[in-house]
Motif scaffolding. Structure first.
Motif, mmCIF file in Angstrom:
data_model
loop_
_atom_site.group_PDB
_atom_site.id
_atom_site.type_symbol
_atom_site.label_atom_id
_atom_site.label_comp_id
_atom_site.label_asym_id
_atom_site.label_seq_id
_atom_site.Cartn_x
_atom_site.Cartn_y
_atom_site.Cartn_z
ATOM 1 N N SER A 86 0.525 -1.325 -0.208
ATOM 2 C CA SER A 86 -0.256 -0.031 0.167
ATOM 3 C C SER A 86 0.822 1.133 -0.285
ATOM 4 O O SER A 86 0.488 2.393 -0.515
ATOM 5 C CB SER A 86 -1.081 0.223 1.552
ATOM 6 N N HIS A 87 1.989 0.996 0.794
ATOM 7 C CA HIS A 87 2.666 2.025 1.049
ATOM 8 C C HIS A 87 3.575 2.991 -0.712
ATOM 9 O O HIS A 87 3.376 3.526 -1.161
ATOM 10 C CB HIS A 87 3.785 2.063 2.022
ATOM 11 N N ALA A 88 3.403 1.917 -1.259
ATOM 12 C CA ALA A 88 4.429 1.791 -2.754
ATOM 13 C C ALA A 88 3.144 1.761 -3.572
ATOM 14 O O ALA A 88 3.420 2.984 -4.424
ATOM 15 C CB ALA A 88 5.073 -0.135 -2.736
ATOM 16 N N GLN A 89 2.215 1.853 -3.199
ATOM 17 C CA GLN A 89 0.963 2.249 -4.552
ATOM 18 C C GLN A 89 1.652 3.578 -4.197
ATOM 19 O O GLN A 89 1.889 4.408 -5.234
ATOM 20 C CB GLN A 89 0.363 1.542 -3.916
ATOM 21 N N LYS A 90 1.384 4.075 -3.026
ATOM 22 C CA LYS A 90 0.525 5.069 -2.645
ATOM 23 C C LYS A 90 2.348 6.295 -3.563
ATOM 24 O O LYS A 90 2.224 7.433 -3.805
ATOM 25 C CB LYS A 90 0.586 6.387 -1.800
ATOM 26 N N PHE A 91 3.713 5.491 -2.922
ATOM 27 C CA PHE A 91 4.754 6.661 -3.422
ATOM 28 C C PHE A 91 5.259 6.584 -4.321
ATOM 29 O O PHE A 91 4.844 7.393 -5.206
ATOM 30 C CB PHE A 91 5.624 5.569 -2.732
ATOM 31 N N PHE A 92 4.538 5.295 -5.341
ATOM 32 C CA PHE A 92 4.388 5.207 -7.373
ATOM 33 C C PHE A 92 3.761 6.474 -7.557
ATOM 34 O O PHE A 92 4.112 6.785 -8.752
ATOM 35 C CB PHE A 92 5.144 4.363 -7.479
ATOM 36 N N VAL A 93 2.337 6.756 -7.473
ATOM 37 C CA VAL A 93 1.983 7.830 -7.881
ATOM 38 C C VAL A 93 2.068 8.964 -7.280
ATOM 39 O O VAL A 93 2.184 10.197 -8.211
ATOM 40 C CB VAL A 93 -0.254 7.667 -7.176
ATOM 41 N N ARG A 94 3.084 9.343 -6.452
ATOM 42 C CA ARG A 94 3.224 10.520 -5.910
ATOM 43 C C ARG A 94 4.326 10.547 -7.121
ATOM 44 O O ARG A 94 4.547 12.134 -7.202
ATOM 45 C CB ARG A 94 3.597 10.744 -4.735
ATOM 46 N N GLN A 95 5.194 9.673 -7.345
ATOM 47 C CA GLN A 95 6.147 10.261 -8.319
ATOM 48 C C GLN A 95 5.891 10.346 -9.385
ATOM 49 O O GLN A 95 6.676 10.922 -10.473
ATOM 50 C CB GLN A 95 7.640 8.730 -8.014
ATOM 51 N N GLN A 96 4.861 9.780 -10.233
ATOM 52 C CA GLN A 96 3.526 9.745 -11.036
ATOM 53 C C GLN A 96 3.528 11.844 -12.039
ATOM 54 O O GLN A 96 4.181 11.908 -12.207
ATOM 55 C CB GLN A 96 3.036 9.038 -12.189
ATOM 56 N N ASN A 97 3.040 11.670 -10.196
ATOM 57 C CA ASN A 97 2.049 12.989 -10.392
ATOM 58 C C ASN A 97 3.529 14.026 -10.292
ATOM 59 O O ASN A 97 2.915 15.381 -9.271
ATOM 60 C CB ASN A 97 1.342 12.866 -9.100
ATOM 61 N N ALA A 98 5.127 13.973 -10.401
ATOM 62 C CA ALA A 98 5.438 15.134 -9.290
ATOM 63 C C ALA A 98 5.611 16.200 -10.637
ATOM 64 O O ALA A 98 6.239 17.258 -9.708
ATOM 65 C CB ALA A 98 7.098 14.548 -9.195
ATOM 66 N N ALA A 99 5.243 16.396 -11.641
ATOM 67 C CA ALA A 99 5.227 17.219 -12.168
ATOM 68 C C ALA A 99 4.341 18.411 -11.483
ATOM 69 O O ALA A 99 4.234 19.704 -11.787
ATOM 70 C CB ALA A 99 4.941 17.345 -14.006
ATOM 71 N N LYS A 100 3.297 18.177 -10.873
ATOM 72 C CA LYS A 100 2.010 19.280 -10.307
ATOM 73 C C LYS A 100 2.576 19.031 -9.114
ATOM 74 O O LYS A 100 1.985 19.409 -8.338
ATOM 75 C CB LYS A 100 0.583 18.298 -9.682
ATOM 76 N N LYS A 101 4.255 19.431 -8.597
ATOM 77 C CA LYS A 101 4.819 19.737 -7.453
ATOM 78 C C LYS A 101 4.209 20.853 -6.591
ATOM 79 O O LYS A 101 3.914 20.569 -5.113
ATOM 80 C CB LYS A 101 5.959 20.249 -7.283
ATOM 81 N N ASP A 102 3.886 21.951 -7.097
ATOM 82 C CA ASP A 102 3.703 23.121 -6.292
ATOM 83 C C ASP A 102 2.171 23.029 -5.720
ATOM 84 O O ASP A 102 1.623 23.887 -5.061
ATOM 85 C CB ASP A 102 3.483 24.114 -7.035
ATOM 86 N N LYS A 103 1.587 22.425 -6.254
ATOM 87 C CA LYS A 103 0.252 22.144 -5.804
ATOM 88 C C LYS A 103 -0.374 21.027 -4.488
ATOM 89 O O LYS A 103 -1.298 20.837 -4.140
ATOM 90 C CB LYS A 103 -1.419 21.743 -6.855
ATOM 91 N N ARG A 104 0.736 20.713 -4.662
ATOM 92 C CA ARG A 104 0.694 19.519 -2.915
ATOM 93 C C ARG A 104 1.183 19.924 -1.754
ATOM 94 O O ARG A 104 2.430 20.587 -1.652
ATOM 95 C CB ARG A 104 0.779 18.225 -3.727
ATOM 96 N N ARG A 105 1.416 18.848 -1.023
ATOM 97 C CA ARG A 105 1.998 19.428 0.872
ATOM 98 C C ARG A 105 3.051 18.897 0.180
ATOM 99 O O ARG A 105 2.821 17.885 -0.230
ATOM 100 C CB ARG A 105 0.964 19.539 1.761
ATOM 101 N N ASN A 106 4.574 18.581 1.359
ATOM 102 C CA ASN A 106 4.835 18.103 1.435
ATOM 103 C C ASN A 106 4.320 17.077 2.341
ATOM 104 O O ASN A 106 3.178 16.579 2.943
ATOM 105 C CB ASN A 106 6.114 18.208 1.995
ATOM 106 N N SER A 107 5.195 15.251 1.415
ATOM 107 C CA SER A 107 5.150 14.074 1.927
ATOM 108 C C SER A 107 6.503 13.195 2.503
ATOM 109 O O SER A 107 7.683 13.551 1.773
ATOM 110 C CB SER A 107 4.266 13.391 0.875
ATOM 111 N N ILE A 108 5.951 12.453 2.948
ATOM 112 C CA ILE A 108 7.252 11.252 3.646
ATOM 113 C C ILE A 108 7.415 10.895 2.260
ATOM 114 O O ILE A 108 8.616 10.719 1.839
ATOM 115 C CB ILE A 108 6.364 9.905 4.845
#
Length: 132
Positions: A86-108
């Protein structure tokens, strides 16, 4: 790392999780049947620590994407394979969406392992190399 280092780190993680309330039997949990993860502390619902995430990244490099069982067994010993997946799934989704960096808060999930090039550049910048 030696076996003693690993055991000491495991004990440290156990104490950390216990201090956060993990592993405590909740109401109605006496005599639960069908628990597959017998030696694990209960971490359901607790956020991942930076240390757990770093160990997850090490396991990802060591065992590869998809081998959640070995990552949980050898690297992130405080989490079940399902939690690691589950952690990996969230991690990889977040990596894919890295282009939208300014629209999201910091995360582990923003923490990644540095590449060898980044490590060399950081060492050079710190004056560790080339100072003969």
């Amino acid at each position: 790392k030696t076996e003693a280092d690993c055991e000491a780190h495991y004990r440290w993680l156990q104490n950390l999780l216990r201090s956060r309330g993990a592993g405590q039997a909740g109401p109605g949990s006496e005599g639960k049947k069908g628990s597959k993860e017998k030696g694990k502390l209960e971490t359901h619902g607790l956020s991942w620590t930076e240390e757990e995430h770093r160990r997850f990244l090490e396991g990802l490099e060591r065992f590869g994407k998809g081998d959640w069982r070995n990552i949980a067994k050898h690297c992130v010993v405080t989490r079940t394979p399902t939690q690691v997946a589950s952690h990996a799934q969230k991690f990889f989704v977040r990596q894919q969406n890295a282009a939208k960096k300014d629209k999201r808060r910091n995360s582990i999930h923003d923490i990644t392992t540095p590449s060898p090039v980044q490590l060399a550049a950081a060492a050079a910048a710190a004056g560790m190399w080339g100072a003969d």
